[in-house]
Design an enzyme around this catalytic site. Structure first.
Site, short mmCIF file in Angstrom:
data_model
loop_
_atom_site.label_atom_id
_atom_site.label_comp_id
_atom_site.label_asym_id
_atom_site.label_seq_id
_atom_site.Cartn_x
_atom_site.Cartn_y
_atom_site.Cartn_z
CG ASP A 1 -2.25 0.62 1.00
OD1 ASP A 1 -2.27 1.85 0.85
OD2 ASP A 1 -3.28 -0.09 1.00
CG HIS B 1 -5.32 3.84 1.00
ND1 HIS B 1 -4.96 2.53 0.83
CD2 HIS B 1 -6.58 3.95 0.48
CE1 HIS B 1 -5.94 1.88 0.22
NE2 HIS B 1 -6.94 2.72 0.00
CB SER C 1 -9.37 0.57 -0.10
OG SER C 1 -8.66 0.68 -1.29
#
Length: 420
Positions: A161, A192, A346
């Protein structure tokens, strides 16, 4: 949405063939990287033959630069050697050089490298997450997370990520830095990856609260990177997991994009290497069959559900989806401390990776077969899941009789966790 979108070339739909090696053409609108390519070798190539091929590429590239007297292309950059046999490389080559490479009989196919980036993120601070409670309950609307006290202990989650804030209090020292294939900053300057990691193994927000988290950074502060860099992260995670015990490892990829054979092949190599891999289905409200690596059948593809047990309006769907998981307005960790709310497939995917780690802690064993176990414990509740799509929502099995071993059930109430 919190899904990371990979603008990857569309492979197979349109490909030119030069002496047996396909040069995959790109879909209209895809943001390719100028003169940058990913080259995948034939199956079964030996290390010796691969080294010989790479030496030929380097020699030929240098000779071309000398003859051209023009601005230098970078040449070969990344080399891929997955433990399961997948081999390839990426680099910066002009059209003539890439055509020379395509004429080689030992080349399987070539893809143009492309940009990887994240979509817009929904954010709201300091609210409790409903996703955990849903994973531990047979009915919606709960405020308590029921789970076995093993809580994924002994498992390791590789988060491919934007990086992870490994100092965040959520991880209690269980998060470590693994590798970085995008920049020279070993930190999550986007947020994120930390959010995803918190859903997997955070002490408050995590499905597997005692699991270890390894940060594998493939996207920069803007949530941008390359397909070739993502594949490097996948290779690194596979090798590291095999060295430490693949049967105790899970991997999470909350990213994806247009169909890419290279991306799918790399995902398949992770699964073949014995690592359970959870991948986001995508946020375009379309069939995920045209997305990668979501369309790879040997991994666990995850769609996003809402608090009302319906398909999230942004979530992709289709036969390639294995399960649904909570993905709408999910609270988890943010870099520097505290929490934030994000939405997307996600956010659904780390619930599944976390559940895989949780089941490893319970002694169910690891590997790609965990996806079947997760589907067995899932409950048939998703409303309007989409055409030809499962209606199964993940569940950790606490109190609903699916798991064939005793559970030492713990419970956490949101009123306690958030002082409400």
């Amino acid at each position: 949405m919190g899904f990371i979108t990979k603008a990857i070339p569309l492979a197979l739909a349109a490909a030119s063939v030069i002496n047996g090696a396909e040069i995959m053409e790109t879909r209209a609108g895809v943001q390719t990287l100028a003169d940058k390519y990913i080259v995948v070798m034939n199956d079964g190539m030996t290390d010796k033959d691969f080294d010989s091929h790479r030496s030929w590429v380097n020699r030929t590239h240098r000779r071309r630069l000398i003859r051209r007297g023009a601005k230098a292309m970078g040449g070969m950059k990344h080399t891929y050697r997955f433990p399961t046999g997948l081999k390839g490389y990426s680099g910066h080559f002009d059209e003539q050089m890439i055509n020379e490479i395509s004429k080689r009989a030992d080349v399987k196919y070539i893809e143009r490298d492309a940009r990887v980036q994240i979509n817009a993120i929904e954010q709201q601070d300091n609210v409790p997450s409903w996703g955990l409670a849903r994973v531990g309950s047979k009915e919606p609307g709960g405020t308590t997370y029921y789970y076995d006290g093993t809580a994924g202990e002994g498992s390791t989650a590789y988060v491919i990520d934007t990086g992870t804030d490994i100092q965040h209090e959520e991880f209690e020292g269980r998060a470590t830095w693994g590798a970085n294939f995008v920049d020279d900053m070993d930190m999550d300057c986007n947020g994120h990856g930390t959010h995803v990691s918190g859903t997997i193994g955070g002490k408050t927000f995590g499905v597997a609260k005692k699991s270890n988290v390894v940060a594998v950074k493939v996207l920069d502060c803007n949530g941008s990177g390359s397909n070739s860099g993502v594949i490097m992260g996948m290779e690194w995670a596979t090798k590291d997991a095999q060295q430490k015990g693949a049967d105790k490892a899970v991997a999470n990829m909350s990213l994806g994009g247009a169909f890419s054979q290279a991306s799918n092949d790399a995902a398949a190599a992770i699964a073949k290497g014995g690592v359970f891999l959870a991948v986001a289905a995508g946020n375009d409200n379309v069939d995920a069959a045209d997305s990668s690596p979501a369309s790879e059948p040997s991994i666990c593809t995850v769609a996003a559900s809402t608090e009302q047990d319906s398909k999230a309006d942004f979530s992709n769907f289709g036969q390639v989806v294995d399960v649904y998981a909570p993905g709408d307005s999910i609270t988890s960790a943010k870099p520097g401390g505290g929490s934030q709310v994000l939405s997307g497939t996600s956010m659904a995917t780390p619930h599944v990776a976390g559940l895989g780690a949780y089941l490893i802690g319970l002694g169910k064993g690891g590997g790609p077969g965990l996806c079947d176990t997760i589907k067995q414990t899932a409950i048939d509740v998703i409303q309007n899941p989409g055409a030809s799509t499962t209606s199964k929502l993940i569940n950790n099995g606490s109190g609903i009789g699916f798991l064939s071993f005793p559970l030492n059930i713990y419970e956490e109430q949101w009123s306690k966790l958030f002082d409400l």
